[in-house]
Design a protein around this motif. Structure first.
Motif, PDB file in Angstrom:
ATOM      1  N   ASN A 118      -2.562  29.130 -41.886  1.00 14.91           N
ATOM      2  CA  ASN A 118      -1.637  28.144 -42.450  1.00 14.91           C
ATOM      3  C   ASN A 118      -1.688  28.081 -43.968  1.00 14.91           C
ATOM      4  O   ASN A 118      -0.843  27.426 -44.581  1.00 14.91           O
ATOM      5  CB  ASN A 118      -1.883  26.757 -41.839  1.00 14.91           C
ATOM      6  CG  ASN A 118      -3.204  26.146 -42.273  1.00 14.91           C
ATOM      7  OD1 ASN A 118      -3.355  25.689 -43.398  1.00 14.91           O
ATOM      8  ND2 ASN A 118      -4.176  26.131 -41.374  1.00 14.91           N
ATOM      9  N   ILE A 130      -1.213  16.663 -38.230  1.00 17.33           N
ATOM     10  CA  ILE A 130      -1.295  18.122 -38.288  1.00 17.33           C
ATOM     11  C   ILE A 130      -2.654  18.549 -37.754  1.00 17.33           C
ATOM     12  O   ILE A 130      -3.692  18.259 -38.350  1.00 17.33           O
ATOM     13  CB  ILE A 130      -1.093  18.658 -39.716  1.00 17.33           C
ATOM     14  CG1 ILE A 130       0.310  18.308 -40.236  1.00 17.33           C
ATOM     15  CG2 ILE A 130      -1.293  20.169 -39.747  1.00 17.33           C
ATOM     16  CD1 ILE A 130       0.606  18.850 -41.626  1.00 17.33           C
ATOM     17  N   THR A 177       0.626  22.216 -34.059  1.00 15.98           N
ATOM     18  CA  THR A 177       1.091  23.434 -34.740  1.00 15.98           C
ATOM     19  C   THR A 177       0.992  24.651 -33.827  1.00 15.98           C
ATOM     20  O   THR A 177       0.719  25.758 -34.295  1.00 15.98           O
ATOM     21  CB  THR A 177       0.269  23.678 -36.019  1.00 15.98           C
ATOM     22  OG1 THR A 177      -1.133  23.743 -35.675  1.00 15.98           O
ATOM     23  CG2 THR A 177       0.470  22.558 -37.023  1.00 15.98           C
ATOM     24  N   ALA A 216       3.384  24.917 -38.474  1.00 15.13           N
ATOM     25  CA  ALA A 216       2.496  24.412 -39.523  1.00 15.13           C
ATOM     26  C   ALA A 216       3.196  24.434 -40.874  1.00 15.13           C
ATOM     27  O   ALA A 216       3.123  23.461 -41.646  1.00 15.13           O
ATOM     28  CB  ALA A 216       1.212  25.234 -39.573  1.00 15.13           C
TER      29      ALA A 216
END
Length: 755
Positions: A271, A536, A541, A547
């Motif tokens: 990410n 998150i 995600t 993400a």
């Protein structure tokens, strides 16, 4: 005519090469070949060519095909793979083959991978006719036409990404004379045909718009640029000090001096790649356009990853940005390596080949005689010790890069004191933290709440009989995911619906015990009315690209309170976050793992650094029952140096890494007794190994989570003051281990992080 044989590395645990006969000209070392292995056809890597073989002639089989379209891997890359195999106690094939993209490991896909791919371009008639010929609401058709108009030749794969029926559409447009096939062609991986080239003057514009460096940044870049030969640097910079700017300027200086050079930039998690890629493409506009800047990570589609790998292998990729697997990419002109957040445990592979990408990056830099930059606000104690010993050159960034930005203030919220004064928390959120969150909302600023535990609650419990929801396949509790109304094991993936009543006593009053990010998200939405709360973590995600979308929402100011796990704790430049709240940090203070304190301090320093980065006064509130703990005192002062030196002194007294070297033998069996018996036999066999007297062997013990997916696990720890003695012992021990029976699997891990 004499026969020729090749010795081939296969992805197989046997520490040997396999001999095959060549009917035609022998492929050179480094060539990928398709060979028969048992009843299958597999891909192997040619390591040696010989006129002789010791295998009986009737047992030597013939290679089926060589991948001549892919340039052979270099002798240097083979040396890297050989070193990794020897150090981490695996076969060469177990290192070399998994390091390649899956598409290259399937001989059935070679023809398609390297076939000449048709590329389409607009004709003059098409440029004139298409804009008026397309329906106003045909968005996909218009995207396809626009790509053809702007990008020049467009390959079929890129066209399909723009329009699901691109093949039929392009054929129709070709029949009408609006599109023609580019006769220059090109392989399927000749670059991103859809990318546009850089405009004239773009490099100068990008450099003119870059921020002015601080004195410390300028000094760091000068030292890196002036380095000759193998030069390991430890870039110790506080959060927000502009380590990324040092990386960017170091690459600028490199490409100015060597226009054909390649650089490898490693980040700990997938990410983090989008924001790094955006920064690199903005700065190096002259490189963007074909395959000059590529990413490599496990979240990519097979074809996408193969395209990036081949761009690196052929030298077209000038900057390769990736996670740990990228350290084994083929880079023929590699001239600089950067390892960002070098302290992160994510750089250590935890299954299969258990290698450290950071350590291999340092070895690879030494192999090539180049500089390697290890950057972190909280370096690993191993790297800090190397710098203390003078083996790494330490570069310091002691201040934040933005002049008005200062490090946030850190305050401990004493939960015991809050309780004594009758100021209890609301589902884990204390009064002072709730008040601070509301104040930030009123000022239009963002807040971040960190809890390194996903799900709604870590366990479901019955107050009547004490039942706790456990996994039937693991010796672990299952996590409640309330929104999905499921119980899920985070170790084996087992799932079940939440029961209506306790399965042991029938009590319907079962309730979640503890809290995870989902529960905190729900609590904050009720506690801070009007706040836009976003979570998150690994659950939110799961979908590809999700993400990046969620982080974009935060950067765009569409979120007031961000709740998350370690995914949000590092690397992200949140400009409007002025408050960080930390929940449940105490759990790691008294862990049996001697590295737990180091990891906790790094996590808290990193997540604290998300506050006050753009000039807003930052504040960090840590909820704890132990506010006087030495770790929290160091955190409050942002004193990494004091914490590191004190912890290293403790490690030296206890003879723990980095002052000793360790290896771990793990065994997995159908029963715990079987795993322990295997390890006991392995320990007895060790007495026959040379150098074994220089190695300390501890008793075999069950692992913390003994059973995972109905497999029982145990471990045996080896330790030595000499790395050479430990590795020599492991090499001699391996044949004895392979002769032992009684377990499903066993593995040796060198430099283990989790014991």
């Amino acid at each position: 005519m004499s026969e020729t044989f090749v010795r081939v590395a296969l992805d197989h645990p046997l520490p040997t090469l396999f001999d095959y006969r060549c009917d035609a000209q022998a492929p050179v070392p480094g060539t990928l070949v398709a060979v028969p292995f048992g009843k299958r056809s597999v891909v192997g890597l040619v390591v040696e060519v010989s006129a002789h073989t010791e295998v009986p002639a009737d047992r030597v089989r013939t290679i089926e095909a060589a991948c001549s379209a892919c340039a052979p891997l270099s002798a240097e890359w083979l040396a890297l793979a050989t070193f990794a195999a020897d150090y981490y106690q695996r076969s060469l094939g177990e290192v070399a083959l998994p390091a390649l993209p899956q598409a290259l490991r399937d001989p059935a896909r070679w023809a398609r991978l390297f076939a000449v791919a048709p590329r389409f371009r607009l004709t003059a008639a098409g440029r004139a006719a298409l804009p008026d010929a397309l329906p106003a609401r045909a968005a996909a058709l218009r995207r396809l036409a626009q790509a053809l108009a702007e990008a020049g030749p467009l390959d079929a794969a890129d066209a399909r990404a723009l329009h699901p029926k691109a093949g039929a559409t392009l054929a129709d447009w070709q029949a009408q004379g609006w599109v023609e096939v580019d006769t220059d062609g090109g392989t399927a991986f000749d670059g991103h045909a859809g990318a546009t080239g850089a405009q004239e003057g773009a490099p100068e514009l990008a450099r003119a718009m870059r921020p002015a460096p601080t004195d410390e940044q300028r000094q760091a870049v000068d030292e890196i640029a002036a380095a000759q030969g193998f030069s390991p640097f430890l870039l110790h910079g506080v959060t927000g000090s502009g380590k990324t700017e040092v990386y960017l300027r170091s690459l600028e200086r490199l490409f100015d001096a060597r226009p054909d050079a390649q650089a490898l930039v490693l980040v700990p998690e997938i990410n983090l790649t989008p924001q790094f890629e955006a920064a690199f493409r903005a700065r190096f506009a002259s490189l963007a356009g074909d395959d000059s800047i590529v990413t490599l990570h496990s979240g990519m589609a097979d074809g996408e990853r193969a395209r990036s790998w081949l761009a690196a292998h052929t030298g077209r990729a000038r900057i390769v940005l990736g996670t740990r697997l990228a350290v084994l990419a083929s880079l023929p002109a590699l001239a600089l390596i950067v390892v960002d957040e070098e302290h992160e445990p994510a750089y250590k592979q935890q299954e299969g080949l258990r290698y450290s990408a950071r350590d291999l990056a340092v070895w690879r830099a030494k192999q090539r005689g180049i500089a390697v930059v290890l950057g972190s606000a909280t370096p690993s104690l191993e790297s800090w010790w190397q710098a203390e010993q003078g083996r790494y050159r330490r570069l310091s960034l002691s201040r934040r890069a933005v002049a008005e930005a200062v490090l946030p203030s850190v305050r401990m919220i004493d939960l015991e004191e809050e309780r004594r004064r009758g100021r209890g928390s609301v589902d884990g959120i204390s009064g002072p933290l709730a008040a601070a969150l509301k104040a930030r909302l009123e000022r239009g600023e963002q807040s971040l709440v960190f809890l390194n535990r996903r799900g709604y609650a870590p366990v479901l419990a019955c107050d009547a009989c004490g039942w706790l929801a456990g996994c039937p396949r693991c010796s672990a509790y299952v996590v409640l995911h309330k929104s999905e109304h499921t119980l899920r094991c985070h170790h084996c993936g087992w799932e079940a619906r939440v029961p209506r009543a306790c399965p042991d006593c029938g009590n319907v009053d079962i309730a979640p015990l503890g809290r995870g990010t989902q529960r905190v998200e729900e609590t904050l939405a009720a506690l801070v009315p009007g706040a836009r709360v976003l979570r998150i973590d690994a659950d939110s995600t799961r979908r590809k690209g999700s993400a990046q979308t969620l982080f974009s929402n935060v950067h765009a100011g569409e979120v007031d309170i961000l709740v998350g796990t370690q995914m949000i704790a590092k690397g992200h430049d949140f400009q409007r976050v002025s408050l960080v709240g930390v929940l449940n940090a105490d759990a790691a203070l008294f862990s049996h793992d001697f590295r737990a304190g180091e990891r906790l301090f790094a996590q808290l320093m990193q997540v604290s650094g998300r506050a006050g980065r753009a000039g807003l006064p930052g504040e960090v509130l840590v909820q704890t029952r132990y506010p006087r703990h030495a770790l929290y005192h160091a955190l409050g002062r942002h004193d990494y140096v004091g914490f590191a030196n004190a912890t290293l002194a403790e490690r030296r007294d206890a003879q723990l890494p980095p002052f000793v070297y360790q290896a771990l033998l793990r065994a997995e069996g159908r029963t715990l007794d079987a795993a322990l018996a295997f390890l006991a036999a392995a320990g007895e066999a060790l007495a026959q190994v040379p150098f074994a007297e220089r190695v300390t062997v501890y008793d075999a013990v069950p692992m913390t989570i003994v059973k995972v997916a109905n497999v029982h696990r145990a471990q045996l720890l080896l330790e030595s003051a000499s790395r050479a003695s430990l590795l020599a012992t492991l090499r001699a021990w391996q044949p004895m281990l392979r002769a032992l029976k009684g377990v499903l699997r066993w593995s040796v891990e060198v430099d283990p992080l989790d014991i």
